[in-house]
Design an enzyme around this catalytic site. Structure first.
Site, PDB file in Angstrom:
ATOM      1  N   LYS A   1       0.802  -1.024  -0.207  1.00 49.93           N
ATOM      2  CA  LYS A   1       0.001  -0.101  -0.476  1.00 49.93           C
ATOM      3  C   LYS A   1       0.556   1.426   0.444  1.00 49.93           C
ATOM      4  O   LYS A   1       1.982   1.615   0.785  1.00 49.93           O
ATOM      5  CB  LYS A   1      -1.077   0.084   1.249  1.00 49.93           C
ATOM      6  CG  LYS A   1      -1.912   1.279   1.257  1.00 49.93           C
ATOM      7  CD  LYS A   1      -2.830   1.038   2.641  1.00 49.93           C
ATOM      8  CE  LYS A   1      -2.976   2.022   1.731  1.00 49.93           C
ATOM      9  NZ  LYS A   1      -3.347   3.306   1.817  1.00 49.93           N
TER      10      LYS A   1
ATOM     11  N   GLU B   1       3.031   0.868   5.092  1.00 47.64           N
ATOM     12  CA  GLU B   1       1.882   1.480   5.800  1.00 47.64           C
ATOM     13  C   GLU B   1       0.920   0.463   5.923  1.00 47.64           C
ATOM     14  O   GLU B   1      -0.257   0.340   6.576  1.00 47.64           O
ATOM     15  CB  GLU B   1       1.156   2.516   4.679  1.00 47.64           C
ATOM     16  CG  GLU B   1      -0.326   2.788   5.473  1.00 47.64           C
ATOM     17  CD  GLU B   1      -0.726   3.855   4.403  1.00 47.64           C
ATOM     18  OE1 GLU B   1      -2.062   5.315   4.382  1.00 47.64           O
ATOM     19  OE2 GLU B   1      -0.269   4.594   3.831  1.00 47.64           O
TER      20      GLU B   1
ATOM     21  N   ASP C   1       1.618   5.476  -0.071  1.00 49.81           N
ATOM     22  CA  ASP C   1       1.022   6.436   1.053  1.00 49.81           C
ATOM     23  C   ASP C   1       1.488   7.561   0.137  1.00 49.81           C
ATOM     24  O   ASP C   1       2.414   8.209   0.247  1.00 49.81           O
ATOM     25  CB  ASP C   1       1.749   6.968   1.898  1.00 49.81           C
ATOM     26  CG  ASP C   1       0.874   7.635   3.123  1.00 49.81           C
ATOM     27  OD1 ASP C   1       0.042   8.310   2.989  1.00 49.81           O
ATOM     28  OD2 ASP C   1       1.816   8.386   4.500  1.00 49.81           O
TER      29      ASP C   1
END
Length: 348
Positions: free
Chosen positions: A63, A204, A65
């Site tokens: 993921k 994250e 950010d």
């Protein structure tokens, strides 16, 4: 100009998948109809889950950010479009230039603009700094684009294809790991082990995608996000004035959506730098109102109320039983053109 560190290979691959060279068309072969190129596609959004799914039907990625973007490669040129549909081509000139060099006539690539730290991790704060903060006018030459889906390709709308087929074409288009436009690697791993490794390395979280799913706009469960540390957008409804804190902000008062209204979810008083605190204070002083914009039963002394138009990105560990944030930390203000939604209690 600081150069983003090269991304580390997350998945070992052989030669890039490429189609064979085109042969002269047989006049007896009918032309395939071309699909009109969309001017904008609402993004597919990941649904928040507490644990990764299991099974061979799920593909996993890191993921990122940053800012969700769509890169449109069109006959007339390149457009870099934000999640909310705003043209930010001039804010990300390096990404636009790299898109022009891709070996494709027309395409829409879905991905995330990020700035990497020294360990190769995406850092939202560094991305905001490169753009001059919320509402800034700077262009970011440090940002790179992590591509993770291909929605339109050489005159054909790919949204009806399954994710595996779209991914196959994307891997053939994005060839280098060290360019401004990079492939968000698919990682062959057990979901639980990958999630644990991501958290151990300070990332994250991870994204899980249904391999057989079509590309559907909205938060429908085809994509899932599992976060190591929770991070979401919350509306700022006021701040507690302090005579000793940076820029006079003791803490920000935050709200989330519950149905059609905003509800108070607590405050945040850490995570500010001297610069970010003054940027927030300057923006809030233009939004002062006399009465609280939400129901509020706490102490009101030294509270300055504001219109809930600013969205702060907040890291937090958990929720209390009465719906308040625990161990929260300020990450930055979301830009209005990023169109990032305020956290909603009915989104999970």
């Amino acid at each position: 100009m600081a150069k983003s560190p090269p991304s580390k290979p997350l998945l070992a691959t052989d030669k890039p998948v490429r189609s064979r060279p085109r042969k002269p068309r047989d006049p007896a072969q009918p032309n395939l109809p071309l699909d009109p190129m969309p001017t904008r596609i609402e993004p597919c959004l990941a649904l928040l889950k507490p644990r990764p799914p299991n099974g061979p039907e799920w593909a996993f990625e890191i993921k990122w950010d940053g800012y969700r973007l769509a890169v449109h490669i069109e006959p007339k040129g390149v457009r870099v479009v934000t999640r909310g549909g705003h043209d930010w081509t001039d804010r990300f000139p390096a990404i636009a230039k790299a898109a022009k060099n891709l070996n494709v006539a027309t395409a829409i690539i879905d991905g995330e603009a990020v700035v990497l730290d020294e360990q190769g991790r995406s850092d939202f704060g560094l991305l905001q700094q490169s753009l001059g903060g919320r509402g800034g006018t700077r262009t970011s030459d440090e940002a790179i684009f992590m591509a993770f889906d291909l929605l339109y390709f050489d005159g054909h709308d790919l949204r009806k294809l399954e994710f595996t087929a779209r991914r196959h074409l994307l891997e053939g288009l994005i060839k280098s790991r060290d360019n401004v436009i990079r492939l968000s690697e698919e990682i062959e791993a057990d979901g639980d082990r990958l999630f644990a490794a991501a958290c151990e390395h300070g990332l994250e979280g991870i994204i899980a995608k249904d391999r057989e799913s079509r590309y559907r706009s909205g938060r429908l469960g085809d994509w899932l996000k599992i976060k190591c540390i929770q991070s979401d957008g919350f509306a700022i409804i006021g701040y507690e004035h302090s005579f000793v804190a940076r820029a006079g902000i003791g803490s920000l008062l935050l709200a989330a959506r519950h149905g059609r209204k905003l509800v108070y979810v607590g405050s945040v008083g850490t995570g500010f730098s001297e610069r970010s605190a003054w940027q927030v204070r300057e923006a809030l002083d233009k939004l002062k109102v006399k009465n609280p914009p939400v129901e509020y039963s706490g102490r009101r002394k030294y509270i300055v109320w504001v219109k809930p138009t600013l969205v702060a990105e907040i890291e937090y560990r958990a929720w209390t039983k009465d719906g308040k944030l625990r161990h929260s930390s300020f990450k930055g203000l979301r830009d209005e053109h990023d169109n990032d939604t305020v956290y909603a209690f009915d989104q999970i």
